[in-house]
Design a protein around this motif. Sequence first.
Motif, mmCIF file in Angstrom:
data_model
loop_
_atom_site.group_PDB
_atom_site.id
_atom_site.type_symbol
_atom_site.label_atom_id
_atom_site.label_comp_id
_atom_site.label_asym_id
_atom_site.label_seq_id
_atom_site.Cartn_x
_atom_site.Cartn_y
_atom_site.Cartn_z
ATOM 1 N N TYR A 45 12.859 11.406 -8.430
ATOM 2 C CA TYR A 45 13.171 11.457 -6.889
ATOM 3 C C TYR A 45 11.668 10.398 -6.955
ATOM 4 C CZ TYR A 45 17.850 13.011 -6.730
ATOM 5 O OH TYR A 45 18.548 13.624 -6.367
ATOM 6 N N ASP A 62 17.743 19.393 -7.117
ATOM 7 C CA ASP A 62 18.853 19.106 -6.625
ATOM 8 C C ASP A 62 18.409 17.830 -6.048
ATOM 9 O OD1 ASP A 62 19.249 20.256 -4.344
ATOM 10 O OD2 ASP A 62 20.484 21.439 -5.545
ATOM 11 N N GLU A 63 19.802 16.744 -5.030
ATOM 12 C CA GLU A 63 19.172 15.580 -4.256
ATOM 13 C C GLU A 63 19.133 16.986 -3.266
ATOM 14 O OE1 GLU A 63 22.036 13.589 -2.293
ATOM 15 O OE2 GLU A 63 22.181 12.316 -3.515
ATOM 16 N N ASN A 64 19.450 17.594 -2.442
ATOM 17 C CA ASN A 64 19.176 18.497 -1.803
ATOM 18 C C ASN A 64 17.911 19.464 -1.638
ATOM 19 O OD1 ASN A 64 21.783 18.193 -0.736
ATOM 20 N ND2 ASN A 64 22.523 20.188 -1.349
ATOM 21 N N GLN A 65 17.596 19.752 -2.695
ATOM 22 C CA GLN A 65 16.011 19.960 -2.645
ATOM 23 C C GLN A 65 14.554 18.648 -2.229
ATOM 24 O OE1 GLN A 65 14.627 21.469 -5.595
ATOM 25 N NE2 GLN A 65 12.975 23.587 -5.001
ATOM 26 N N ILE A 123 16.382 15.747 -0.691
ATOM 27 C CA ILE A 123 16.201 15.501 0.629
ATOM 28 C C ILE A 123 15.607 16.182 1.514
ATOM 29 C CG2 ILE A 123 17.303 15.554 3.067
ATOM 30 C CD1 ILE A 123 19.835 14.848 0.821
ATOM 31 N N ASP A 124 15.285 18.026 1.434
ATOM 32 C CA ASP A 124 14.771 18.861 2.370
ATOM 33 C C ASP A 124 12.815 18.190 1.940
ATOM 34 O OD1 ASP A 124 17.012 20.101 3.097
ATOM 35 O OD2 ASP A 124 16.374 22.076 1.288
ATOM 36 N N THR A 168 11.886 15.269 0.943
ATOM 37 C CA THR A 168 11.305 14.227 2.210
ATOM 38 C C THR A 168 11.326 13.911 3.590
ATOM 39 O OG1 THR A 168 12.807 12.817 0.168
ATOM 40 C CG2 THR A 168 12.653 11.206 2.535
ATOM 41 N N HIS A 169 12.302 15.068 3.786
ATOM 42 C CA HIS A 169 12.007 15.587 5.150
ATOM 43 C C HIS A 169 10.656 15.972 5.826
ATOM 44 C CE1 HIS A 169 15.938 14.774 7.572
ATOM 45 N NE2 HIS A 169 16.355 15.265 6.785
#
Length: 111
Positions: free
Chosen positions: A3, A85-88, A90-91, A93-94
Amino acid sequence: MQYFLTVHGRKDINPYDSEEEMHAAFERVGRFNQKLQDNGHWVMGGGLVAPDQAVTVMPDGSQSEGPYYDAETFPSGFWIIEVEDENQAIDLTHEAAEACANGVEMRAIAD
């Protein structure tokens, strides 16, 4: 999966109220970078100079001083991360947004 995280600055807003706050953010980003490296997520990252220092090169070989697109917001830094994965993503990115005290856009790198 990889990402691309883009930190966005604004011409009209300094996200830091003082030099001390800016240096504190740099320290938080340093710790975040180290965490990415320690956990195998780091691919690369860095800060970018101001848009007025950009050079734009066109396909016809012409070039001009300044950004390709002059906007109120601009990329001021980035990370490329490797995650499960995308959830990781997103975490992380936060965490990136909290560390640098700026908005961070997350986009998957196409296969």
